[in-house]
Design an enzyme around this catalytic site. Sequence first.
Site, mmCIF file in Angstrom:
data_model
loop_
_atom_site.group_PDB
_atom_site.id
_atom_site.type_symbol
_atom_site.label_atom_id
_atom_site.label_comp_id
_atom_site.label_asym_id
_atom_site.label_seq_id
_atom_site.Cartn_x
_atom_site.Cartn_y
_atom_site.Cartn_z
ATOM 1 N N LYS A 250 52.133 29.250 50.672
ATOM 2 C CA LYS A 250 51.401 28.406 51.618
ATOM 3 C C LYS A 250 51.634 26.927 51.309
ATOM 4 O O LYS A 250 51.952 26.553 50.187
ATOM 5 C CB LYS A 250 49.892 28.669 51.498
ATOM 6 C CG LYS A 250 49.423 29.960 52.113
ATOM 7 C CD LYS A 250 47.919 30.095 51.918
ATOM 8 C CE LYS A 250 47.419 31.411 52.478
ATOM 9 N NZ LYS A 250 47.479 31.485 53.934
ATOM 10 N N ASP A 320 52.800 36.301 53.338
ATOM 11 C CA ASP A 320 51.502 35.690 53.611
ATOM 12 C C ASP A 320 50.752 36.438 54.718
ATOM 13 O O ASP A 320 49.614 36.121 55.020
ATOM 14 C CB ASP A 320 51.667 34.207 53.977
ATOM 15 C CG ASP A 320 50.332 33.466 53.947
ATOM 16 O OD1 ASP A 320 49.397 33.950 53.275
ATOM 17 O OD2 ASP A 320 50.220 32.420 54.613
ATOM 18 N N ARG A 324 46.739 42.082 56.536
ATOM 19 C CA ARG A 324 46.924 43.275 57.388
ATOM 20 C C ARG A 324 47.522 44.439 56.602
ATOM 21 O O ARG A 324 47.351 45.588 56.975
ATOM 22 C CB ARG A 324 47.766 42.909 58.614
ATOM 23 C CG ARG A 324 49.171 42.511 58.353
ATOM 24 C CD ARG A 324 49.795 41.710 59.481
ATOM 25 N NE ARG A 324 49.228 40.372 59.600
ATOM 26 C CZ ARG A 324 49.630 39.461 60.485
ATOM 27 N NH1 ARG A 324 50.608 39.753 61.331
ATOM 28 N NH2 ARG A 324 49.077 38.273 60.539
#
Length: 471
Positions: A250, A320, A324
Amino acid sequence: MKLINKKNKNYTQIFHLFTEEEWAKTGKNFNKNISTFFTGKKQEIYINAQEEGIAYFIGLGKSTLQNFEIQQVAIKFSQTQKKNLQAVPTLVFADFLNEKQFEEFVKGLLLGTYNYPFEKTHPFWNVKFEIHFENASQKKLDAISQRALALCNGQTACQDWLNKPANLKKPDIFSLYLKNLAKKYDLKYTSFNRKKCEELSLGAYLSVNQGSAYDAAFTILEYKTTVKNAKTFGLVGKCVLFDTGGISLKNPDNMHYMKSDMGGATAVLGTLIYAAEMQLPVNIVAILPITDNAISEKAFLPSDVITAYNGKTIEVLNTDAEGRMILADGLSYMAKNFKTDFMIDLATLTGSSVRMFGDTCGAMFSNNEELKNLLIKTGDKTNQRLWNLPLWDVWKDDIQSDVADLKNISMKPIGDCIVAAKFLEQFIENHPKWAHLDIAGVAFGSVGYAREKAATGFGVQLLADLIENYH
């Protein structure tokens, strides 16, 4: 805080509640100069200090106000007046409030005492602080007190764990807390370490966990009622304790906020505490796939193909998009091993939902009309709002992979929260009542108790209300 149905002769502290209409009607009974400073508008506070005591005039706004607005007013009052308030028996004047509205006021007073780290230093937690209210029987006041306390305990636990810095909530620390919580509330606690997860083929969860310096902790908490034929609800909370993004690192500018990537799990945690303290006549199965998303020589790589618990293969295009992955195994494990009346997963999942809704509401996806409507209605009622988005099959084309059954993101720069929901739908094993709540924008944001972004407690009141009133 004690609620007592009585009225003494003298009080050194009084809370007068007014809507604008009530003030217009009764304001003339007070010193006429007060009207210069106070009109009953929402969040207006006027402090009338006299020899014999202090009266707080608290404005609620228009009389058409919704119940949650009373809670908002009480939270702000509790936060902003902390230094002035005294731990003494306090009379509340509010003849026009019904019981439900009074309950919201009490909840707000308690929730407004929260700051991080949570310690009960606010005058409202002092044993000498009592609320005297004549408009409800003692029996009703006891029930209101119990509900408000249970909610406060659930929501403050939710906020505290979300606010903790990363080094104070490593997987082993959080797991120990959950283990002790299970003992305290008589919950069934099960946790699978890496070896056990490998045996069970929880591959999607393990792909995220394999880069961690900490062992896996795929955790199941079960709250059981003794009531026969009770409904059973399945809750899955994304529990990434810190999210670096993994190899798909990130941007560092706001990375410190990624301690908030367990907002789904903390909402579930708060709900469990509420249900257990209220001894709700329901069963709850909660799955929290606990891990961090770290960078190491063992971390999963973009282009890896992973086999999930239900046998489907996933091409990882972006590490990233890890939430899920762990939810996929959480959902299919729940669907295959437990019989539930509905299954809801909550997750701080996508930047896309934040860009779409900011901090106004969560993005909701569901395959069931009844559950969808109930969630929207409950969201409006608790001010933890949700907006329904489509699960059309056209989005499924975007996650077809050349080398696996699915890929974990679409390469298009649009609609990622919908793509993520469509991905998760492939793991619910045809459960007829499922909802996915993407709460990335609402779990962590601007709050009255902190200068920076912090935990809002989103999800606890929503789920608690939904479960308590589900028929």
